[in-house]
Every structure is written in structure tokens, then in C-alpha cells.
Design a protein around this motif. Structure first.
Motif, PDB file in Angstrom:
ATOM      1  N   LEU A  11       0.833  -1.208   0.000  1.00 54.10           N
ATOM      2  CA  LEU A  11       0.000   0.000   0.000  1.00 54.10           C
ATOM      3  C   LEU A  11       0.865   1.255   0.000  1.00 54.10           C
ATOM      4  N   VAL A  12       1.913   1.291   0.804  1.00 56.21           N
ATOM      5  CA  VAL A  12       2.808   2.451   0.856  1.00 56.21           C
ATOM      6  C   VAL A  12       3.514   2.637  -0.473  1.00 56.21           C
ATOM      7  N   LEU A  13       4.013   1.566  -1.065  1.00 58.54           N
ATOM      8  CA  LEU A  13       4.693   1.662  -2.362  1.00 58.54           C
ATOM      9  C   LEU A  13       3.751   2.142  -3.450  1.00 58.54           C
ATOM     10  N   THR A  14       2.548   1.643  -3.470  1.00 57.37           N
ATOM     11  CA  THR A  14       1.567   2.053  -4.469  1.00 57.37           C
ATOM     12  C   THR A  14       1.192   3.515  -4.285  1.00 57.37           C
ATOM     13  N   THR A  15       0.975   3.936  -3.054  1.00 53.32           N
ATOM     14  CA  THR A  15       0.618   5.315  -2.783  1.00 53.32           C
ATOM     15  C   THR A  15       1.735   6.266  -3.176  1.00 53.32           C
ATOM     16  N   SER A  16       2.986   5.899  -2.882  1.00 53.79           N
ATOM     17  CA  SER A  16       4.098   6.790  -3.228  1.00 53.79           C
ATOM     18  C   SER A  16       4.263   6.913  -4.730  1.00 53.79           C
ATOM     19  N   SER A  17       4.004   5.844  -5.479  1.00 52.67           N
ATOM     20  CA  SER A  17       4.136   5.956  -6.932  1.00 52.67           C
ATOM     21  C   SER A  17       2.990   6.761  -7.527  1.00 52.67           C
ATOM     22  N   CYS A  18       1.827   6.766  -6.887  1.00 55.24           N
ATOM     23  CA  CYS A  18       0.693   7.527  -7.401  1.00 55.24           C
ATOM     24  C   CYS A  18       0.829   9.018  -7.105  1.00 55.24           C
ATOM     25  N   SER A  19       1.575   9.367  -6.054  1.00 56.00           N
ATOM     26  CA  SER A  19       1.698  10.776  -5.711  1.00 56.00           C
ATOM     27  C   SER A  19       2.816  11.460  -6.483  1.00 56.00           C
ATOM     28  N   GLU A  20       3.504  10.744  -7.303  1.00 59.51           N
ATOM     29  CA  GLU A  20       4.594  11.297  -8.099  1.00 59.51           C
ATOM     30  C   GLU A  20       4.098  12.441  -8.978  1.00 59.51           C
ATOM     31  N   THR A  21       4.961  13.403  -9.218  1.00 64.41           N
ATOM     32  CA  THR A  21       4.602  14.551 -10.040  1.00 64.41           C
ATOM     33  C   THR A  21       4.515  14.141 -11.505  1.00 64.41           C
ATOM     34  N   THR A  22       3.339  14.312 -12.080  1.00 66.05           N
ATOM     35  CA  THR A  22       3.144  14.001 -13.496  1.00 66.05           C
ATOM     36  C   THR A  22       2.842  15.253 -14.311  1.00 66.05           C
ATOM     37  N   ARG A  23       2.744  16.403 -13.635  1.00 70.40           N
ATOM     38  CA  ARG A  23       2.449  17.665 -14.317  1.00 70.40           C
ATOM     39  C   ARG A  23       3.434  18.743 -13.864  1.00 70.40           C
ATOM     40  N   LEU A  24       3.869  19.539 -14.826  1.00 77.64           N
ATOM     41  CA  LEU A  24       4.673  20.724 -14.537  1.00 77.64           C
ATOM     42  C   LEU A  24       4.002  21.896 -15.230  1.00 77.64           C
ATOM     43  N   ASP A  25       3.807  22.976 -14.491  1.00 79.13           N
ATOM     44  CA  ASP A  25       3.137  24.157 -15.035  1.00 79.13           C
ATOM     45  C   ASP A  25       3.995  25.382 -14.743  1.00 79.13           C
ATOM     46  N   SER A  26       4.257  26.175 -15.757  1.00 83.58           N
ATOM     47  CA  SER A  26       5.097  27.364 -15.600  1.00 83.58           C
ATOM     48  C   SER A  26       4.484  28.387 -14.656  1.00 83.58           C
ATOM     49  N   ASP A  27       3.190  28.312 -14.418  1.00 80.26           N
ATOM     50  CA  ASP A  27       2.545  29.235 -13.487  1.00 80.26           C
ATOM     51  C   ASP A  27       3.105  29.098 -12.072  1.00 80.26           C
ATOM     52  N   GLU A  28       3.744  27.972 -11.778  1.00 82.00           N
ATOM     53  CA  GLU A  28       4.302  27.719 -10.454  1.00 82.00           C
ATOM     54  C   GLU A  28       5.667  28.384 -10.250  1.00 82.00           C
ATOM     55  N   PHE A  29       6.213  29.016 -11.301  1.00 83.78           N
ATOM     56  CA  PHE A  29       7.540  29.619 -11.224  1.00 83.78           C
ATOM     57  C   PHE A  29       7.436  31.098 -11.586  1.00 83.78           C
ATOM     58  N   SER A  30       7.988  31.965 -10.740  1.00 87.93           N
ATOM     59  CA  SER A  30       7.776  33.402 -10.919  1.00 87.93           C
ATOM     60  C   SER A  30       8.743  34.063 -11.890  1.00 87.93           C
ATOM     61  N   THR A  31       9.943  33.526 -12.060  1.00 85.34           N
ATOM     62  CA  THR A  31      10.903  34.205 -12.934  1.00 85.34           C
ATOM     63  C   THR A  31      11.117  33.442 -14.238  1.00 85.34           C
ATOM     64  N   ALA A  32      11.487  34.181 -15.265  1.00 84.41           N
ATOM     65  CA  ALA A  32      11.789  33.565 -16.563  1.00 84.41           C
ATOM     66  C   ALA A  32      12.948  32.592 -16.420  1.00 84.41           C
ATOM     67  N   GLU A  33      13.939  32.932 -15.607  1.00 81.53           N
ATOM     68  CA  GLU A  33      15.103  32.063 -15.423  1.00 81.53           C
ATOM     69  C   GLU A  33      14.699  30.706 -14.858  1.00 81.53           C
ATOM     70  N   GLU A  34      13.815  30.703 -13.856  1.00 76.33           N
ATOM     71  CA  GLU A  34      13.336  29.441 -13.274  1.00 76.33           C
ATOM     72  C   GLU A  34      12.586  28.623 -14.319  1.00 76.33           C
ATOM     73  N   ARG A  35      11.698  29.278 -15.037  1.00 72.17           N
ATOM     74  CA  ARG A  35      10.895  28.570 -16.038  1.00 72.17           C
ATOM     75  C   ARG A  35      11.780  27.955 -17.114  1.00 72.17           C
ATOM     76  N   VAL A  36      12.763  28.722 -17.583  1.00 77.13           N
ATOM     77  CA  VAL A  36      13.662  28.232 -18.635  1.00 77.13           C
ATOM     78  C   VAL A  36      14.456  27.029 -18.131  1.00 77.13           C
ATOM     79  N   GLU A  37      14.973  27.091 -16.917  1.00 79.47           N
ATOM     80  CA  GLU A  37      15.762  25.973 -16.378  1.00 79.47           C
ATOM     81  C   GLU A  37      14.933  24.696 -16.273  1.00 79.47           C
ATOM     82  N   ILE A  38      13.699  24.815 -15.839  1.00 80.48           N
ATOM     83  CA  ILE A  38      12.820  23.642 -15.738  1.00 80.48           C
ATOM     84  C   ILE A  38      12.563  23.064 -17.123  1.00 80.48           C
ATOM     85  N   LEU A  39      12.215  23.911 -18.084  1.00 80.71           N
ATOM     86  CA  LEU A  39      11.916  23.418 -19.429  1.00 80.71           C
ATOM     87  C   LEU A  39      13.143  22.750 -20.053  1.00 80.71           C
ATOM     88  N   LYS A  40      14.316  23.324 -19.859  1.00 79.55           N
ATOM     89  CA  LYS A  40      15.541  22.771 -20.449  1.00 79.55           C
ATOM     90  C   LYS A  40      15.824  21.358 -19.952  1.00 79.55           C
TER      91      LYS A  40
END
Length: 157
Positions: A11-40
Motif C-alpha cells: 500500500l505504501v509503495l503504491t501510494t508513493s508511486s501515485c503521488s509522483e509529479t506528473t504535471r509541470l506548469d510554468s505558473d508555479e515559477f515566478s521568474t523567466a530564469e526558473e521557467r527556462v531551467e525547468i523546461l531545459k
């Protein structure tokens, strides 16, 4: 190990794999530098990028996440806008050909830029591209503005 302990571990292993980040949104980053580094970290870059907006979905997670515990089929939907020097814009066309956008739905381009719309204003006409042999890799280019919108959809079954 008793049956209850084994069940709790699964149950713990299954739950941890389901909570993994599957989405990234640029709205979560305030500076252009942060957004560019994530996309790269997530896409192949053909030149330097000045700014970006993105909504990335990857069922298997991203480079900075631990990844799924059980490997499976891949499914991506990467939508991103980039601003580059106009001298570099042709580098992003590698392997792509122009297409006629009669039925092309570009509402996603407006959606990913809605929070910082003023950074993505265009004055030149768009040109539409598709990766040769792959209808699920498309690009909308505003050459004179140095702006590219690209979408990559992949589904492995």
C-alpha cells in the motif's frame, strides 16, 4: 513477515508511486530564469531560450522526480511557448515541414500564456509546422517576434 505487514508495504509503495509529479506548469515559477531551467531539463533545446510558458504532462514523471516504481507505457502531452533570438528560430524547425492549418485547434497556445499574456503578444503572422511523419508534434512560429509554440503528444501502448 506477516500478511498485514506485506499488505501495508504494498500500500505504501503504491501510494508513493501515485503521488509522483506528473504535471509541470510554468505558473508555479515566478521568474523567466526558473521557467527556462525547468523546461531545459524536459525538452530538447535547439538554442538559448529567453522566456517560456509551459504545461507538461508525463505519466512517468519528470527528470527531477523519482520516477514510477512500476515501469509502464509512456504518455506525454508537452505544450510550451518559447521566446528566442530570431537568428535561432530556424533551428527549432529541424525535421519539420509546413502545413495548412485549416482545422488546427490552437486554443492551447492562449491557455498556457493567459497569466502573462503581455509577454507573448505577436505582430507577425503565424507559420504552422508538423514533424515529418508524426502528426502529434506541431509548432506555431511567429518568426519576427521570436516566439514559438510547440506541442508534443506521445502515447505508447
Amino acid at each position: 513477515m506477516d500478511k498485514l505487514s506485506k499488505t501495508l508495504i504494498i500500500l505504501v509503495l503504491t501510494t508513493s508511486s501515485c503521488s509522483e509529479t506528473t504535471r509541470l506548469d510554468s505558473d508555479e515559477f515566478s521568474t523567466a530564469e526558473e521557467r527556462v531551467e525547468i523546461l531545459k531539463q524536459e525538452v530538447k533545446c535547439f538554442s538559448d531560450i529567453k522566456d517560456t510558458e509551459f504545461e507538461l504532462f508525463n505519466v512517468n514523471g519528470f527528470h527531477n522526480s523519482s520516477g514510477p516504481l512500476v515501469p509502464g507505457a509512456s504518455s506525454w502531452d508537452y505544450k510550451f511557448a518559447i521566446r528566442v533570438d530570431t537568428v535561432d528560430i530556424t533551428k527549432w524547425r529541424e525535421g519539420m515541414i509546413k502545413f495548412d492549418p485549416q482545422d488546427y485547434d490552437d486554443t492551447w497556445t492562449k491557455e498556457i500564456t493567459k497569466d502573462r499574456r503581455e509577454n507573448w503578444l505577436t505582430s507577425s503572422p503565424p507559420t504552422y509546422y508538423v514533424r515529418q511523419g508524426e502528426k502529434y508534434v506541431t509548432m506555431v512560429e511567429f518568426y519576427l517576434d521570436g516566439i514559438i509554440f510547440k506541442r508534443v503528444i506521445t502515447r505508447d501502448n
